[in-house]
Design a protein around this motif. Structure first.
Motif, PDB file in Angstrom:
ATOM      1  N   VAL A 104       0.812  -1.215  -0.331  1.00 50.10           N
ATOM      2  CA  VAL A 104       0.154  -0.130   0.504  1.00 50.10           C
ATOM      3  C   VAL A 104       0.535   1.519  -0.373  1.00 50.10           C
ATOM      4  N   VAL A 105       0.766   2.393  -1.223  1.00 54.62           N
ATOM      5  CA  VAL A 105       0.949   3.140  -1.236  1.00 54.62           C
ATOM      6  C   VAL A 105       0.709   4.323  -0.715  1.00 54.62           C
ATOM      7  N   LEU A 106       1.233   5.266   0.460  1.00 52.73           N
ATOM      8  CA  LEU A 106       0.463   6.439   1.016  1.00 52.73           C
ATOM      9  C   LEU A 106       1.410   7.143   0.520  1.00 52.73           C
ATOM     10  N   GLY A 107       0.532   8.669   1.259  1.00 48.91           N
ATOM     11  CA  GLY A 107       0.942  10.022   1.041  1.00 48.91           C
ATOM     12  C   GLY A 107      -0.281  10.628   1.001  1.00 48.91           C
ATOM     13  N   PRO A 108       0.084  12.267   1.016  1.00 47.22           N
ATOM     14  CA  PRO A 108      -1.367  13.160   1.270  1.00 47.22           C
ATOM     15  C   PRO A 108      -0.680  13.545  -0.840  1.00 47.22           C
ATOM     16  N   ASN A 109      -1.610  14.284  -0.910  1.00 44.35           N
ATOM     17  CA  ASN A 109      -2.637  14.470  -1.782  1.00 44.35           C
ATOM     18  C   ASN A 109      -0.704  15.494  -2.768  1.00 44.35           C
ATOM     19  N   GLY A 110      -1.039  14.793  -3.449  1.00 37.95           N
ATOM     20  CA  GLY A 110       0.075  15.834  -4.721  1.00 37.95           C
ATOM     21  C   GLY A 110       1.915  14.806  -3.608  1.00 37.95           C
ATOM     22  N   ALA A 111       1.645  14.041  -3.159  1.00 40.96           N
ATOM     23  CA  ALA A 111       3.600  13.336  -2.864  1.00 40.96           C
ATOM     24  C   ALA A 111       3.609  12.911  -4.052  1.00 40.96           C
ATOM     25  N   GLY A 112       2.498  12.216  -4.604  1.00 37.37           N
ATOM     26  CA  GLY A 112       3.490  11.589  -6.915  1.00 37.37           C
ATOM     27  C   GLY A 112       2.965   9.747  -6.461  1.00 37.37           C
ATOM     28  N   LYS A 113       1.989   9.410  -5.493  1.00 38.68           N
ATOM     29  CA  LYS A 113       1.376   8.502  -5.349  1.00 38.68           C
ATOM     30  C   LYS A 113       1.318   7.664  -6.826  1.00 38.68           C
ATOM     31  N   THR A 114       0.216   8.779  -7.738  1.00 36.92           N
ATOM     32  CA  THR A 114      -0.320   8.532  -8.614  1.00 36.92           C
ATOM     33  C   THR A 114       0.844   8.206  -9.566  1.00 36.92           C
ATOM     34  N   THR A 115       1.439   9.189  -9.292  1.00 37.88           N
ATOM     35  CA  THR A 115       2.902   9.616 -10.518  1.00 37.88           C
ATOM     36  C   THR A 115       3.626   7.733  -9.869  1.00 37.88           C
ATOM     37  N   PHE A 116       4.052   7.565  -8.952  1.00 38.16           N
ATOM     38  CA  PHE A 116       5.194   6.618  -8.739  1.00 38.16           C
ATOM     39  C   PHE A 116       4.012   5.196  -9.624  1.00 38.16           C
ATOM     40  N   LEU A 117       2.707   4.756  -9.308  1.00 35.28           N
ATOM     41  CA  LEU A 117       1.777   3.789  -9.561  1.00 35.28           C
ATOM     42  C   LEU A 117       1.866   3.580 -11.288  1.00 35.28           C
ATOM     43  N   ARG A 118       1.919   4.963 -12.094  1.00 40.17           N
ATOM     44  CA  ARG A 118       2.590   5.130 -13.385  1.00 40.17           C
ATOM     45  C   ARG A 118       3.825   4.522 -14.123  1.00 40.17           C
ATOM     46  N   ILE A 119       4.718   5.353 -12.736  1.00 42.05           N
ATOM     47  CA  ILE A 119       6.330   4.902 -13.408  1.00 42.05           C
ATOM     48  C   ILE A 119       6.237   3.343 -13.205  1.00 42.05           C
ATOM     49  N   LEU A 120       5.526   2.848 -12.037  1.00 41.03           N
ATOM     50  CA  LEU A 120       5.699   0.969 -12.653  1.00 41.03           C
ATOM     51  C   LEU A 120       5.473   0.504 -13.291  1.00 41.03           C
ATOM     52  N   CYS A 121       4.065   1.415 -13.987  1.00 42.10           N
ATOM     53  CA  CYS A 121       3.023   0.841 -15.399  1.00 42.10           C
ATOM     54  C   CYS A 121       4.138   1.006 -16.527  1.00 42.10           C
ATOM     55  N   GLY A 122       5.400   1.867 -16.418  1.00 43.87           N
ATOM     56  CA  GLY A 122       5.731   2.402 -17.779  1.00 43.87           C
ATOM     57  C   GLY A 122       5.098   3.341 -19.060  1.00 43.87           C
ATOM     58  N   LEU A 123       4.145   4.341 -17.767  1.00 41.95           N
ATOM     59  CA  LEU A 123       3.405   4.708 -17.949  1.00 41.95           C
ATOM     60  C   LEU A 123       3.937   6.514 -18.425  1.00 41.95           C
ATOM     61  N   THR A 124       5.056   6.336 -17.437  1.00 43.93           N
ATOM     62  CA  THR A 124       5.656   7.859 -17.019  1.00 43.93           C
ATOM     63  C   THR A 124       6.472   7.801 -16.843  1.00 43.93           C
ATOM     64  N   PRO A 125       8.161   8.242 -17.269  1.00 44.69           N
ATOM     65  CA  PRO A 125       9.296   7.873 -17.828  1.00 44.69           C
ATOM     66  C   PRO A 125       9.576   8.706 -15.958  1.00 44.69           C
ATOM     67  N   ALA A 126      10.769   7.316 -15.289  1.00 42.62           N
ATOM     68  CA  ALA A 126      11.092   8.476 -13.789  1.00 42.62           C
ATOM     69  C   ALA A 126      12.562   8.925 -14.057  1.00 42.62           C
ATOM     70  N   THR A 127      12.875   9.933 -13.155  1.00 42.23           N
ATOM     71  CA  THR A 127      13.624  10.698 -13.797  1.00 42.23           C
ATOM     72  C   THR A 127      15.140   9.703 -13.806  1.00 42.23           C
ATOM     73  N   ALA A 128      15.158   9.525 -12.541  1.00 40.65           N
ATOM     74  CA  ALA A 128      16.472   8.172 -12.053  1.00 40.65           C
ATOM     75  C   ALA A 128      15.939   6.527 -11.829  1.00 40.65           C
ATOM     76  N   GLY A 129      16.644   6.171 -11.699  1.00 39.52           N
ATOM     77  CA  GLY A 129      16.629   4.317 -10.898  1.00 39.52           C
ATOM     78  C   GLY A 129      15.434   4.315 -11.914  1.00 39.52           C
ATOM     79  N   LYS A 130      15.126   2.618 -11.510  1.00 39.21           N
ATOM     80  CA  LYS A 130      14.779   1.519 -12.396  1.00 39.21           C
ATOM     81  C   LYS A 130      13.734   0.497 -11.682  1.00 39.21           C
ATOM     82  N   VAL A 131      12.766   0.082 -12.027  1.00 40.27           N
ATOM     83  CA  VAL A 131      11.689  -0.708 -12.042  1.00 40.27           C
ATOM     84  C   VAL A 131      12.639  -2.176 -12.641  1.00 40.27           C
ATOM     85  N   GLU A 132      12.090  -3.276 -11.835  1.00 39.29           N
ATOM     86  CA  GLU A 132      12.239  -4.509 -12.526  1.00 39.29           C
ATOM     87  C   GLU A 132      11.333  -5.094 -12.120  1.00 39.29           C
TER      88      GLU A 132
END
Lengths: 226, 205
Positions: free
Chosen positions: B34-62
């Motif tokens: 479960v990913v928690l965080g206040p509004n605007g913390a980047g939860k949706t962006t984090f999930l989008r990166i996991l799905c490959g819908l948004t590129p990460a600035t650094a790091g990777k998902v395997e």
């Protein structure tokens, strides 16, 4: 199954879905047809009972087809972005089949538009065609080229703010070689140019199509995933 | 690990604005993150990166399935996503939507399977209605049918019970429990009832 065959299979599914939606909404086709018919009628009234010169009629035909295409083709990607279906599509499909599906859809729309507009154009402007087969080939290859280049440009435009109006500006330099060749080939086909001249224009149009589709397939992934 | 999602030193910036930096975590098989965080913390962006819908600035998902790290192309077959920003085609019926996505995913899919899936998500008898006639709760249920269509190993849920009534919340409960038995669930939420599903939690922001 080898990759290109899978792309075609998935691309056909996307083409079929877009056609199904188009038959229900008629959004793209209406925009194209309304623009084309209005322009055509205006031109025919302006020319009146005169028979225009082949140089002018050839240019008029491609001006009508170009601006009609610009009036509706951006919709293919803009609709996916605006309605939020783009996320669902990205999660399910690879980029290349999406390009193929959208390209086939634009080809279908533009070819059906050409089938409606070109006979009307010939009739209203009282044009006689010296080389009918060459004329048909020019219209077909020119239409395919318009669809090929417009599809990837529509994908680029869908990410921007101005969307529809931007497509015409972006497409003009890319489509200029196609338009110049298509106008020259149409002039030759209408006015009875040399067979060698028509053949060389048709070859240019054929290769333009090949380059447009291959380059789009290579670049589309970067546009789609942006 | 045979099946897992590994996030390694993930960072995301929007121009100069830092969303999150250096996030590293591993989600093992048969578990819920479960990913928690206040509004605007980047939860949706984090999930989008996991799905490959948004590129990460650094790091990777395997994403590892059966000991193999998946390519972006292979990930599509293993990921199911339900998020408020995802919409299905309003001018198609629910059955047509499912048939379309099955064709794109090259799945053998029959009307019977569509009926069963729609019955499971509580849309029995509404499969031939256009999606634009659906209420927001029904659309949310249909998103679950879309996400489960290809039986993904990893289910990613962003605000999973948005717009759902009590029966819809029960549906989400059964989806999460079923998915935990056969794979991985990663969800972003701030609802205490949903946080309770987490085998591990991670707070952004």
């Amino acid at each position: 199954m080898i990759k290109p065959l899978r792309w075609v299979k998935q691309g056909l599914a996307i083409w079929r879905k877009d056609l199904q939606i188009e038959f229900r909404t008629r959004y793209t086709y209406s925009a194209l047809v309304m623009f084309a018919v209005t322009t055509l009628v205006t031109v025919s009234f302006a020319i009146g009972g005169f028979t225009a010169d082949v140089e002018i009629t050839a240019a008029l035909l491609w001006i009508i087809l170009f601006f009609s295409a610009m009036a509706g083709l951006a919709r293919t990607f803009v609709a996916e972005e605006e309605t939020g279906t783009v996320t669902a599509l990205k999660m399910a499909a690879q980029p290349e089949p999406v390009y193929l599906g959208k390209y086939l859809f634009n080809v279908t729309i533009l070819c059906s538009l050409a089938l409606l507009v070109v006979p009307l154009f010939i009739m209203l402007l009282n044009i006689s065609i010296v080389l009918p087969l060459a004329f048909c080939a020019v219209v077909l290859l020119g239409t395919l080229g318009l669809a090929g280049a417009s599809t990837i440009l529509a994908a680029i435009v869908s990410k921007a703010g101005a969307k529809n109006s931007l497509l015409t500006v972006l497409a003009f330099p890319v489509l200029l070689p196609l338009l110049i060749t298509a106008i020259s080939a149409t002039r030759a086909a209408l006015g009875g140019g040399l067979a060698a001249e028509v053949r060389s224009h048709l070859l240019t149009l054929f290769f333009y199509n090949g380059v447009a589709v291959v380059a789009s397939l290579l670049l589309f992934e970067y546009v789609w995933n942006e | 690990m045979l099946n897992q999602v590994a996030v390694k030193n993930l960072s995301k910036f929007y121009q100069q604005r830092k969303l999150f930096t250096d996030v590293s975590l591993t989600v093992p098989d048969q578990s819920v993150l479960v990913v928690l965080g206040p509004n605007g913390a980047g939860k949706t962006t984090f999930l989008r990166i996991l799905c490959g819908l948004t590129p990460a600035t650094a790091g990777k998902v395997e994403i590892t399935i059966n000991g193999q790290i998946l390519t972006p192309e292979e990930r599509r077959a293993q990921l199911g996503l339900v998020t408020p920003e995802l919409e299905l085609y309003g001018e198609l019926t629910a059955v047509e939507n499912l048939e379309f996505f099955a064709r794109v995913r090259e799945l053998p899919f029959s009307r019977q399977q569509a009926r069963e899936l729609l019955e499971f998500v509580g849309l029995k008898g509404r499969g031939h209605d256009f999606v634009h006639t659906y209420s927001s709760g029904m659309k949310q249920r249909l998103k679950y049918a879309y996400a489960l269509l290809h039986q993904p190993h990893i289910l990613i849920l962003d605000e999973p019970t948005t717009n759902l009534d009590e029966a819809g919340v029960a549906l989400v409960d059964s989806v999460i429990r079923r998915q935990r038995e056969r794979g991985i669930v990663i969800m972003a939420t701030n609802e205490p009832e949903e946080v309770a599903y987490g085998d591990q939690t991670f707070t952004l922001g």
